[in-house]
Design an enzyme around this catalytic site. Structure first.
Site, PDB file in Angstrom:
ATOM      1  N   ASP A   1      23.230   5.736  15.328  1.00  0.00           N
ATOM      2  CA  ASP A   1      24.471   5.227  15.943  1.00  0.00           C
ATOM      3  C   ASP A   1      25.668   5.549  15.047  1.00  0.00           C
ATOM      4  OD1 ASP A   1      24.735   1.741  14.910  1.00  0.00           O
ATOM      5  OD2 ASP A   1      23.718   3.411  13.914  1.00  0.00           O
TER       6      ASP A   1
ATOM      7  N   ASP B   1      25.079   6.575   8.944  1.00  0.00           N
ATOM      8  CA  ASP B   1      24.232   7.458   9.759  1.00  0.00           C
ATOM      9  C   ASP B   1      24.612   8.918   9.497  1.00  0.00           C
ATOM     10  OD1 ASP B   1      25.024   4.899  11.372  1.00  0.00           O
ATOM     11  OD2 ASP B   1      23.130   5.516  12.263  1.00  0.00           O
TER      12      ASP B   1
ATOM     13  N   ASN C   1      27.137   0.898  16.112  1.00  0.00           N
ATOM     14  CA  ASN C   1      28.381   0.867  15.333  1.00  0.00           C
ATOM     15  C   ASN C   1      29.610   1.003  16.233  1.00  0.00           C
ATOM     16  OD1 ASN C   1      27.401   0.512  12.692  1.00  0.00           O
ATOM     17  ND2 ASN C   1      26.737   2.644  12.657  1.00  0.00           N
TER      18      ASN C   1
ATOM     19  N   THR D   1      18.082   4.821  12.681  1.00  0.00           N
ATOM     20  CA  THR D   1      19.071   4.251  11.751  1.00  0.00           C
ATOM     21  C   THR D   1      20.085   3.389  12.522  1.00  0.00           C
ATOM     22  OG1 THR D   1      20.516   6.180  11.953  1.00  0.00           O
ATOM     23  CG2 THR D   1      18.885   6.205  10.165  1.00  0.00           C
TER      24      THR D   1
ATOM     25  N   PHE E   1      22.268  -6.126  11.183  1.00  0.00           N
ATOM     26  CA  PHE E   1      22.918  -5.563  12.374  1.00  0.00           C
ATOM     27  C   PHE E   1      21.952  -4.809  13.307  1.00  0.00           C
ATOM     28  CE2 PHE E   1      26.533  -4.214  14.798  1.00  0.00           C
ATOM     29  CZ  PHE E   1      26.256  -2.914  15.215  1.00  0.00           C
ATOM     30  N   ASN E   2      21.203  -3.829  12.787  1.00  0.00           N
ATOM     31  CA  ASN E   2      20.377  -2.990  13.671  1.00  0.00           C
ATOM     32  C   ASN E   2      19.352  -3.818  14.440  1.00  0.00           C
ATOM     33  OD1 ASN E   2      21.677  -0.639  13.000  1.00  0.00           O
ATOM     34  ND2 ASN E   2      20.226  -0.069  11.399  1.00  0.00           N
TER      35      ASN E   2
ATOM     36  N   GLN F   1      34.729  -1.748   3.916  1.00  0.00           N
ATOM     37  CA  GLN F   1      33.712  -2.587   3.265  1.00  0.00           C
ATOM     38  C   GLN F   1      34.382  -3.552   2.280  1.00  0.00           C
ATOM     39  OE1 GLN F   1      30.409  -2.858   3.621  1.00  0.00           O
ATOM     40  NE2 GLN F   1      29.880  -1.142   4.941  1.00  0.00           N
TER      41      GLN F   1
ATOM     42  N   HIS G   1      23.494   2.442   3.551  1.00  0.00           N
ATOM     43  CA  HIS G   1      22.221   1.990   4.137  1.00  0.00           C
ATOM     44  C   HIS G   1      21.334   3.141   4.649  1.00  0.00           C
ATOM     45  CE1 HIS G   1      23.942  -2.114   4.358  1.00  0.00           C
ATOM     46  NE2 HIS G   1      24.984  -1.612   4.987  1.00  0.00           N
ATOM     47  N   ASP G   2      21.799   3.849   5.658  1.00  0.00           N
ATOM     48  CA  ASP G   2      20.912   4.703   6.455  1.00  0.00           C
ATOM     49  C   ASP G   2      20.268   5.874   5.711  1.00  0.00           C
ATOM     50  OD1 ASP G   2      22.960   4.261   9.420  1.00  0.00           O
ATOM     51  OD2 ASP G   2      21.278   3.096   8.652  1.00  0.00           O
TER      52      ASP G   2
HETATM   53  O1  RIB Z   1      23.129  -3.128   8.765  1.00  0.00           O
HETATM   54  C1  RIB Z   1      23.389  -1.779   8.479  1.00  0.00           C
HETATM   55  C2  RIB Z   1      23.097  -0.914   9.656  1.00  0.00           C
HETATM   56  O2  RIB Z   1      23.969  -1.255  10.721  1.00  0.00           O
HETATM   57  C3  RIB Z   1      23.353   0.573   9.384  1.00  0.00           C
HETATM   58  O3  RIB Z   1      22.465   1.355  10.140  1.00  0.00           O
HETATM   59  C4  RIB Z   1      24.750   0.775   9.880  1.00  0.00           C
HETATM   60  O4  RIB Z   1      24.992   2.122  10.304  1.00  0.00           O
HETATM   61  C5  RIB Z   1      24.764  -0.139  11.068  1.00  0.00           C
HETATM   62  O5  RIB Z   1      24.161   0.556  12.138  1.00  0.00           O
HETATM   63 CA    CA Z   2      23.333   3.051  11.635  1.00  0.00          CA
END
Ligand code: RIB
Ligand code: CA
Length: 310
Positions: free
Chosen positions: A11, A16, A40, A123, A164-165, A226, A238-239
């Protein structure tokens, strides 16, 4: 050496984008396809961003859109971090490529009928993958593992409980974690340790190729939001941890444990309850990332960006 066949489900999203940069740089991968999720940003925007990235990076694979609607809950997005476009901070050249005519689930199904031992790398939210497993369970045998960014043994980043994901589609995550397929979960416990600090951006700037330039531009935007939202001096990248863990297995440590997704809808909705000390004596169902070698992680990110200098 036999290449690892991978499908990325994403996303984009700044982090990503770096995951796709890493995947596109590595000779050891055959990228069968990229499928897109809302998350996102809306599916229109994450889709557009994915095409831009695939074209800019010169990745030759089909790109297919998901429906962008979670299995049960209402859609969410994360514009406050990734901006209005979902990938603010860089202007891409005019697009000359388009989406595959199939949707995400159709492309996943076709690729998994035609290929064995495929690694799926989600991701973003897990809606596409869950729908594939619900509609075409017969392809499970061709999926060797699902290596996903998502969840947290500890604190969430959307609610105190949820990441989140996973919270974007808890019901989808529940299906994936109980699919019987090998799941490797890289959660906030490790990804919050890899902060793209200004000195890291400065170091990557010195690589001076078109992809490191893209990395720098995107990360400068990512760090601004951030800082504003979480007070971080560098955003957690993260990804890319998913892809880096496949390129160099020394970077991330995993422990096999039982993970239950909270789908009850209460204050912990979307939580990944990771039973690290086996309190409940349930059957383990996922390899959960428990530690990350930060130095090696950034070495791999730098190597990935340098591979575009050839
Ligand atoms: O929590 C982080 C995740 O949420 C990452 O994949 C970021 O791209 C969002 O999708
Ligand atoms: Ca992501």
């Amino acid at each position: 050496m036999e290449k690892r066949k991978i499908i990325i489900d994403c996303d984009p999203g700044h982090d990503d984008a770096v995951a796709i940069m890493m995947a596109g740089s590595y000779e050891g991968f055959e990228i069968l396809g990229i499928t897109v999720e809302a998350g996102n940003q809306t599916i229109e925007k994450t889709g557009h961003n994915t095409l831009n990235l695939v074209q800019y990076l010169g990745i030759n694979c089909p790109v297919a859109l998901g429906k962008g609607i979670p299995l049960k809950r209402k859609p969410m997005n994360c514009a406050e971090i990734h901006g209005k476009t979902g990938l603010d901070g860089f202007t891409f050249p005019e697009l000359t490529i388009d989406f595959d005519k199939r949707d995400a689930v159709e492309l996943l199904f076709d690729l998994l009928k035609a290929n064995k031992k495929v690694t799926i790398v989600p991701t973003g939210p897990l809606t596409n993958i869950a729908k594939l497993l619900l509609e075409h369970p017969e392809v499970k045998k061709n999926i060797s593992e699902i290596v996903l960014m998502g969840g947290s043994m500890g604190h969430g980043n959307v609610t105190p409980a949820a990441e989140f994901n996973i919270v974007c589609d808890p019901e989808a995550a529940d299906i994936v974690f109980n699919s019987g397929i090998k799941v490797k979960m890289l959660g906030l416990d490790v990804t919050r340790k890899v902060l793209v600090l200004p000195e890291i951006i400065e170091k990557m700037q010195g690589i001076s190729n078109k992809v490191s330039d893209l990395f720098v531009a995107l990360m400068k935007f990512f760090n601004k939001t951030q800082k504003k939202i979480f007070g971080y001096d560098g955003g957690p990248l993260h990804d890319p941890a998913t892809i880096v863990s496949l390129i160099n297995e020394d970077v991330v440590k995993f422990q096999y444990m039982n993970v239950v997704i909270d789908v009850t809808g209460g204050p912990s909705y979307g939580r990944t309850n990771c039973d690290r000390f086996n309190y409940l004596h349930q059957k383990p169902n996922a390899w959960v990332a428990t530690d990350i070698n930060v130095e090696k992680y950034w070495e791999e990110i730098e190597k990935g960006l340098r591979r575009y200098s050839k």
